[in-house]
Every structure is written in structure tokens, then in C-alpha cells.
Write an enzyme that holds these catalytic residues in place. Structure first.
Site: not given
Length: 881
Positions: A79, A226, A320, A338, A424
Site C-alpha cells: 500500500e 490482480d 465486495e 476498478e 495500479t
């Protein structure tokens, strides 16, 4: 800035900053917070995209002046890399661009880059492993192995955590000329590639950072993996290294062979890729259509995106997680970007105005359901519309950026977005880095690439103007068959046996179709190595012995059948529970924007059968515990009574307030700091007697949510709420007269969107109302005596309905499914009701009471930007009267 600076994130319901250690711990979610003004850094380049150059210049000065990266705090390497390091690099990229243009940032001298380099060095200790894979966490001040670091004992990390570093680390090396960052990131990627499962070319979700063994051996394109795939392709685009493209193509071939079951993307086992690992999908996979556009594989991108959009139209937001028959599995929605990202890329590729309509729907839903006085609040449950006091930094960093770009024309931009690649986290890195400071050799050091069908990759990184000549009919023809896939069908994925056999024999038995009394079904089970044992108590136990199956393919089918039976049995048990309820504050100045998650009661009015709910002003009762006759009945009559949990049964409280004339009741937890964010909901149990005499609705609020109402009473005195099974549309609440919605603050107003849509002859897609479904809730009885405590019953320990002859106990032997599970026989999969969100109990670092009086900013200033609309509504109310 007004409510939260310099905190890492804004808490939009309580209008204050989230400071780690001062709020109840949310577990791993808090690892993104490092006391480094996270949201400010994460949003720097968004300001430039939105043409807010003056604000950007001021924000950069704040970062340089105020942000400290040397905090004694443990943060997530992943993160911190994508949000903070990426944010600093993205900010630096657009800062030097603006400086070159000669109007803004003339004073800038690479200060953000120096901070990025400092942060990069603070992350490097995490890579001190034999494999080169980084530890998942690092202490910004003390590193990993230092005695005071409080980290470094972890053994596992997720594939995306270790494989989503190359863009930021390589950019840092290229910008600074210091090669060590790119070298470390490449080593981690090389190790993951070497550890891929060679027969399937897939990777697992988590890996041991010391041995390289796969810990979780399921594989998909969602959470945990991902962005690993994303960064392989984008590393090729940014760095020009062919080995990254070859790796991506190898993985992509495996994804399309095993995981892609259009329009679904289902996880499989890396060692048995023909076997699905689960029957649900998580929302993070919504990025994948956008990646497929970059790769040039447009058809499956359109298919998956359309499926996701149908789910959104049903629930207003993407849950989710949701099942293969499109029911809610986990009900939260933290405003993830996303899907908006994929919508933007599909519009860029096809020019189809349909995707502008999709974007407009997203904006309308955000303003209608997520907008609160101080920002946008995450959805705690998409089925009820309840909010969570949370606004992650990625909402501003990504969602605003992609939605603005979706509607922006070239003349709306002050720079060419095509000169940059998105990380991302949607940070901008210039493509010219590919020819700058090439400190790492491009030599292909990995071998054994799979020979692939070259035609599959003819259009990798395509020129969209050539490949997709802006023909909206192309995308429409692909979407059309999926138009009603969510609402009017309950799709059954084609079994792997069916695929391999073509027009061969019928697919094996599915768990949802199984009947213990059907001889044909029993014969199929026997062939799959599954046997039935009739227990003395009348239940039937299923046991699988893979060695007794007729063939290895039959054994694989048997394993899948057992997994499906376990999930369906668990689902039925959960669906017997009552769903959560909603307390919606509808009076000035909230007007339905604040929705609190509430627990139901096993007695009183069933709000699910009274769709209008119960609406009224709230009043605090005396005595506050409600355990004796109410002494202020005049204040409670025709009101919704507020009371504290404790000292008597819930049903006794309900009877006392009902006798005093209350039309409903809200019980507030007496456990200081408790919150639905960190504790599982439960339903209030009766007193063991007949409770038919209780006719009013009763709901339970945890301490944090209850204090929001109590503080509102102190601020405004008259507070009106709506008790219901789920949040109501404000048009319904206010008799068809809609409170003005607030669109995202950018240079593009909704009117311009409408105009653009009209120019493209597109038609608006109407969003459908989210359906209500069940959530896992346990029953709790109030304590019968003063001073005696009552614990929340673990939902997993609740007894199912009485066993009968159809009850099934499931046991799996000689296979990869451990343990024994017992449950009632499952209903067919296409039934009403949804799966429940996962409940996670986390420890509280420190209790934090919600108190509006403690805020720096008065409520009047918080509401200043929409007072005009409030006054207009008040005038409308007067006219109505």
C-alpha cells in the site's frame, strides 16, 4: 483539508480525520495509514488531471512542508508503494511537466522526488530475504529486523503484494539514476515467475517469502493476484523489456484457458486448473476488462464488463463479492474504482456512448447513495444502503480521475494523457522513462516460455484508432446476449468435463440439484466416489473417497460436488437469519444522507414486511435503560424512543416504551466505542415468553452509531429518523420532491455530460433498486440482572433448524477438502436472498467516542457549501404545508 488535514484519511460521517491509534483498529486495512497525510499525497496528480493547477501547487507545498516519512509505525509495503511512493512520483511527473510549460511550479526543484527516494530507501529493508520477495510490512523508522520494528516475523505475502512494485521502483531508479530500486523489484518478479505452476502457468494467491512454496494454491485475477498481471504488461509498456510481455502472454493464455468462463472469471486450483476453487467472485477483478483493453482482447473485456454492470444496476454498487448466480456474497462496497477504470478504457477503445451512460450511472449512484455532508461514505451493506465512516484515499486518487477522464474532451486537458501510463493506483508515470537511465540490462534472463498461438497476441498494445474504428455497434453486438444475464437467468457454468467432451455425456450432478431420495443421483454419486451414510438421528452423511471413483475425472467431479455442497449448506443456514436493518436520519441537515447499520429484533414489527418503515422524531427516555415504567411519557409519545442497553431484557424495554406511547425503539449499546465496523451484528432476542404483544419496531445500534444520533440531538434538538429494512431513496422519503444531488466537484458538470450523451445518441440505462437479502446475524438476549454482561453469540455457533430426514452431514476424505461440515440440505441456487458479508472481529487499539462537539469546525461551516440548497428545500417544505 477543512476537516481532516493532516490526517491520513477523512471520516466522512463524523467529519474528522482518521489517525491511526486514535480510532478502533480495523486490522490489515489500517496498514495503509502511516501518519504521512496519505490522502493528500495520493491525490496530487488528480488535481492536475482536473485542471486544478493552483490547488496542486499549494498541495505540493503542504507535502514538502508538513509530511514526515520517519514515523515509528508499521505499514504495508504494497500500500505504501502504490499510494505514497506512487503518489510522490506521480506528483513529481506532473510538476516537472507544468514547470516546463512555464506558468506554474517555477519554484519546484525536485522536492517530491527527493521525498520519494527517501521513502524508497525506507522500504528496501523489507527485501532482506533469501528469495528477494519483500516482507509484507515494514517499520518506517526501524525497518524489519530491528528490535523495535515490531514486524519481520511474517512468513507469507500475497502475489500482488510482491509483484506490484516494478513500475514505481523502476520509475524511481530512472528518475534518480539509482539502480537499486529497479533491481530489487525485478528480482521479486523473477522469483514469482520461476515459482509459477509449470503445468498450468498460473500463480497462487499467497507465497512463503523464505521458501517460495505456495501457501494458498487457488488462482484468479482478483484479490491477492490482480495487479501482478497488470504490472507485467505495464512494465513492458513503460520499460520496453520483452521478457515482461512474454511472461504476461504466458499467464494470459492460462487465464483465458482456465479462469475465464465468459462472462465470469472464476478462481481455480493451480495444480488442478480444470477445477473451480470457489463459486463467487470478488470486486477487485473489475479491473481486468481494462487490462484486456490494453492487451487488445476486446471481446471478453466487453462481456465481463457488461456482467459487472448488470450487477451494479441491481445493487447500485458492486458488492465486495458476489456469487456465480449474481447474489451478494460480501455486501460491503468501499467505493472501489476498478469498474470505473475499465469503463474508461472501454470507452477509449470503442468510442461507444453506452460507456458514457455507464459512467453517468456511477456518478448518479455516488451522489444519491454515498454522498454525505463531509464527503462520500463507503457502503457498509449495498442491500440496506447503510454507510461506513470511511473514505479511502483511492476514491479521490482513482475514482475522480477515471470518471473525469471518461467525460473529458482533449481540449479539457492541459496535457496529453497519452504520454503517461497509469499505475495500479492511477498515478501518472511518463513513457519517456523507457529511454532514461537504463541501469538494468534488458537481457532476457528467464527461459522456458510456453509456445503460444501467435494470433492470440496480434493486437497487444494496439493503436485503438486502427483496431476499433469507433463503431459502437461492435461493442453492442457483444453486449446484447448478456443484457439480462443477472435478472432473468441463473447461469450454470459449463463443466470442464463438458468442455473436454464436447457433445459427449451429460455433465455430472450439481450439488444444488441433488436429492437424497433419487436413485439416479445416488448412482452418479457412487461413480464420483461419494457414498451416503444414514445416521441414527435421521440425518444423511456424505463421504467422498477419491480412490473409489470410477476415474480421475469422476474423482475431480466428486471433489467439486462436495465443495459445492459445503457452500450451499452453509448458505442455507445463513439465510435463515434476519438481515440487517437501517436507521436513516431524514431531518435537517441530513435529509436521508446518513444511514446507520442496525441489528433487528426477534419480536415486534417486521420491517421487511412493512416497506414504508416507521418514521418519527427521536426522544431519550427516562430512565435511560428503559427497565421500569417510563417517567417522561409526554416526551416519548408518538416518538421513536432512544434507550441504553443493559440491566433487563430487550423485550421488557420494548413493552415499557410501547406502554408510554412510543412508535418505535432504538437500543444503543453501552459498550463504549463498539461499532458495526468492528463487531458482528446480531438480532435482539425475546425473553422466552410470548412477545406477540409487542407491535412496535425495535432496532439495535452499536455505541459509535448511536452516538451519531445522540450528538445530532445535542446539535439540532429535533432529529427525525426512518426505521426500515433498507435505506430509502430520498425521493420516496420526501414524497417525490427530491433533495438536490451533488455531483463530483470538477470542471465537468452533469449538464455537459447530458449534452455529450445526447450528441452520441445514447440512451440512459435505469438503475434498478437493490434487493434486500439476509446477513449473518446471531441472537443476543439482554442481561436479566443488573451488572451481568451479555456476549455476542458467534453466528457460526448458532444451531440450524431442527434436523429432519433431509439433513446432510458432509465429510470429505482422500481429497483436498479438510474437515467435516454439517448443515441442512441446501435449497436450489436460484432462490431469493443473498450470501452474507464476511464478519471480521478486530481488536481495538483505543476506544474513540463520536462527538461532534469536539470537532474543530462547527457544523455550520461544514454545511456552508450546500446551505443554499437546504434553504431552497425548506422553502419547498413551507410551500407544501
Amino acid at each position: 483539508q477543512e476537516h481532516a488535514y493532516p490526517a491520513d484519511e477523512l471520516m466522512p460521517l463524523t467529519c474528522r480525520g482518521r489517525v491511526r491509534g486514535q480510532e478502533p483498529s480495523r486490522g490489515d486495512v489500517d496498514d495503509a495509514l502511516g501518519k504521512f497525510s496519505l490522502t493528500l499525497i495520493d491525490t496530487l496528480d488528480t488535481l492536475v488531471v482536473l485542471n486544478k493547477t493552483k490547488e496542486f501547487e499549494e498541495a505540493v507545498k503542504k507535502v514538502i512542508k508538513d509530511v514526515n516519512l520517519d514515523n515509528d509505525i508499521v505499514v504495508s509495503v504494497f500500500e505504501t508503494n502504490i499510494r505514497v511512493l506512487g503518489g510522490l512520483l506521480g506528483g513529481h511527473s506532473v510538476a516537472i511537466m507544468l514547470k516546463e510549460k512555464g506558468e506554474y511550479m517555477q519554484w519546484y526543484n525536485g522536492e517530491l522526488l527527493q521525498m520519494a527516494k527517501e521513502l524508497g530507501y525506507k522500504l528496501l529493508p523489507a527485501f532482506n530475504t533469501t528469495s528477494g520477495l519483500p516482507y509484507p510490512r515494514v517499520n518506517l523508522k526501524f525497518g524489519v529486523r530491528h528490535p523495535e520494528a515490531r514486524t519481520g516475523t511474517e512468513t507469507d505475502t500475497c502475489t500482488a503484494c510482491a509483484g506490484t512494485l516494478i513500475l514505481e521502483f523502476a520509475a524511481l531508479s530512472r528518475f534518480t539514476g539509482t539502480s537499486i530500486f529497479e533491481e530489487y523489484a525485478r528480482k521479486a518478479l523473477d522469483f514469482i515467475w520461476e515459482k509459477r505452476q509449470r503445468s498450468s502457468n498460473l500463480v497462487g494467491v499467497t507465497i512463503n517469502i523464505h521458501t517460495g512454496d505456495w501457501v494458498r494454491k487457488d488462482s484468479g485475477v482478483g484479490a491477492g493476484i490482480d495487479s501482478y498481471y497488470e504490472y507485467l504488461l505495464k512494465a513492458y509498456v513503460l520499460l520496453g523489456d520483452d521478457s515482461f510481455l512474454e511472461r504476461f502472454n504466458t499467464h494470459y493464455d492460462a487465464i483465458m484457458r482456465y479462469i475465464s468462463q465468459p462472462p465470469l472469471l472464476l478462481d481455480v486450483h493451480i495444480h488442478k486448473p480444470m477445477l473451480n476453487a470457489r463459486t463467487w467472485m470478488d470486486s477487485l477483478l473489475a479491473f481486468f476488462p481494462g487490462l484486456q483493453v490494453l492487451k487488445g482482447d476486446i471481446r471478453p473485456a466487453i462481456e465481463t464488463h457488461e456482467m459487472l454492470y448488470q450487477v451494479i444496476k441491481k445493487h447500485n454498487f458492486l458488492p465486495e463479492a458476489f456469487t456465480t448466480d449474481f447474489r451478494v456474497h460480501w455486501a460491503q462496497h468501499p467505493l472501489r474504482p476498478e469498474f470505473a477504470e475499465s469503463t474508461y478504457f472501454l470507452y477509449k477503445a470503442t468510442g461507444d456512448p453506452y460507456y458514457l451512460e455507464v459512467g453517468k450511472t456511477l456518478i448518479e449512484n455516488l451522489n444519491k447513495y454515498a454522498r454525505v455532508p463531509c464527503g462520500f461514505a463507503a457502503m457498509k451493506d449495498v442491500r440496506t444502503g447503510s454507510h461506513e465512516d470511511r473514505m479511502d484515499s483511492f476514491f479521490l486518487a482513482e475514482m475522480f480521475k477515471y470518471l473525469y477522464l471518461l467525460f473529458a474532451d482533449k481540449e479539457d486537458m492541459i496535457f496529453d494523457i497519452e504520454d503517461y501510463i497509469f499505475t495500479t493506483e492511477a498515478h501518472l508515470l511518463p513513457l519517456w522513462l523507457s529511454t532514461t537511465n537504463q541501469t538494468v540490462s534488458k537481457k532476457n534472463t528467464t527461459t522456458e516460455y510456453t509456445e503460444l498461438d501467435d494470433s492470440n497476441f496480434d493486437w497487444t498494445c494496439p493503436n485503438t484508432q486502427i483496431l476499433f474504428p469507433n463503431d459502437p455497434m461492435f461493442a453492442q453486438s457483444i453486449r446484447e446476449p448478456l443484457k439480462n444475464v443477472v435478472d432473468k437467468s441463473c447461469p450454470r457454468g459449463i463443466s470442464r468435463a463438458e468442455e473436454s467432451l464436447g457433445s459427449g455425456p451429460k455433465p455430472p450432478l450439481r450439488a444444488r440439484d441433488f436429492m437424497a431420495s433419487n436413485p439416479e443421483h445416488l448412482e452418479i454419486l457412487k461413480k464420483m466416489g461419494v457414498s451416503l451414510i444414514h445416521l441414527k438421528d435421521g440425518r444423511v452423511q456424505l463421504v467422498q473417497h477419491a480412490v473409489q471413483a470410477a476415474s480421475s475425472l469422476d474423482a475431480e467431479d466428486g471433489l467439486r460436488f462436495m465443495q459445492e455442497m459445503i457452500e450451499l449448506s452453509s448458505q442455507q443456514q445463513k439465510e435463515q437469519q434476519l438481515p440487517p436493518r437501517a436507521v436513516q436520519i431524514v431531518s435537517h441537515p441530513f435529509f436521508g444522507r446518513v444511514v446507520l447499520t442496525a441489528g433487528p429484533a426477534q419480536f415486534g414489527m417486521d420491517l421487511s414486511k412493512h416497506k414504508a418503515g416507521t418514521r418519527g422524531f427521536v426522544a431519550t427516555i427516562k430512565p435511560y435503560n428503559g427497565c421500569s415504567e417510563i417517567t417522561n411519557p409526554e416526551a416519548v409519545k408518538e416518538k421513536i424512543a432512544l434507550m441504553q442497553r443493559g440491566q433487563c431484557m430487550f423485550a421488557e424495554k420494548a413493552r415499557n416504551i410501547q406502554k408510554a406511547g412510543a412508535i418505535g425503539g432504538i437500543v444503543i449499546d453501552d459498550n463504549e466505542g463498539s461499532s458495526s465496523d468492528t463487531a458482528p451484528l446480531f438480532q435482539m432476542a425475546g425473553d422466552g415468553k410470548n412477545t406477540d404483544d409487542i407491535t412496535i419496531p425495535m432496532l439495535f445500534l452499536f455505541n459509535k452509531e448511536g452516538n451519531i444520533i445522540l450528538d445530532a440531538i445535542r446539535e439540532y434538538e429535533a432529529v427525525e429518523v426512518l426505521l426500515s429494512d433498507k435505506a430509502k431513496d430520498r425521493a420516496t422519503i420526501f414524497k417525490g420532491k427530491m433533495i438536490p444531488n451533488y455531483i463530483i466537484d470538477s470542471n465537468l458538470e452533469m449538464e455537459s455530460m447530458d449534452q455529450k450523451l445526447s450528441e452520441n445518441d445514447s440512451h440512459k440505462q435505469n438503475s434498478e433498486e437493490a434487493t434486500s437479502a439476509s446477513q449473518d446475524v446471531g441472537a443476543v438476549s439482554e442481561e436479566p440482572e443488573e451488572g451481568e454482561s451479555s456476549d455476542v453469540t458467534d453466528p457460526e455457533s448458532l444451531s440450524p433448524a431442527d434436523a429432519d430426514s433431509d439433513s446432510i452431514s458432509i465429510s470429505n476424505q482422500d481429497s483436498s477438502v479438510p474437515g467435516t461440515n454439517e448443515a441442512s440440505a441446501p435449497e436450489p441456487a436460484c432462490m431469493q436472498g443473498d450470501h452474507q458479508p464476511q464478519e471480521q472481529k478486530t481488536e481495538t487499539e483505543s476506544n474513540s467516542k463520536v462527538n461532534w462537539d469536539n470537532k474543530v469546525q462547527p457544523m455550520e461551516s461544514i454545511l456552508a457549501d450546500w446551505n443554499e440548497d437546504i434553504e431552497a428545500f425548506e422553502m419547498m417544505e413551507k410551500d407544501e404545508l
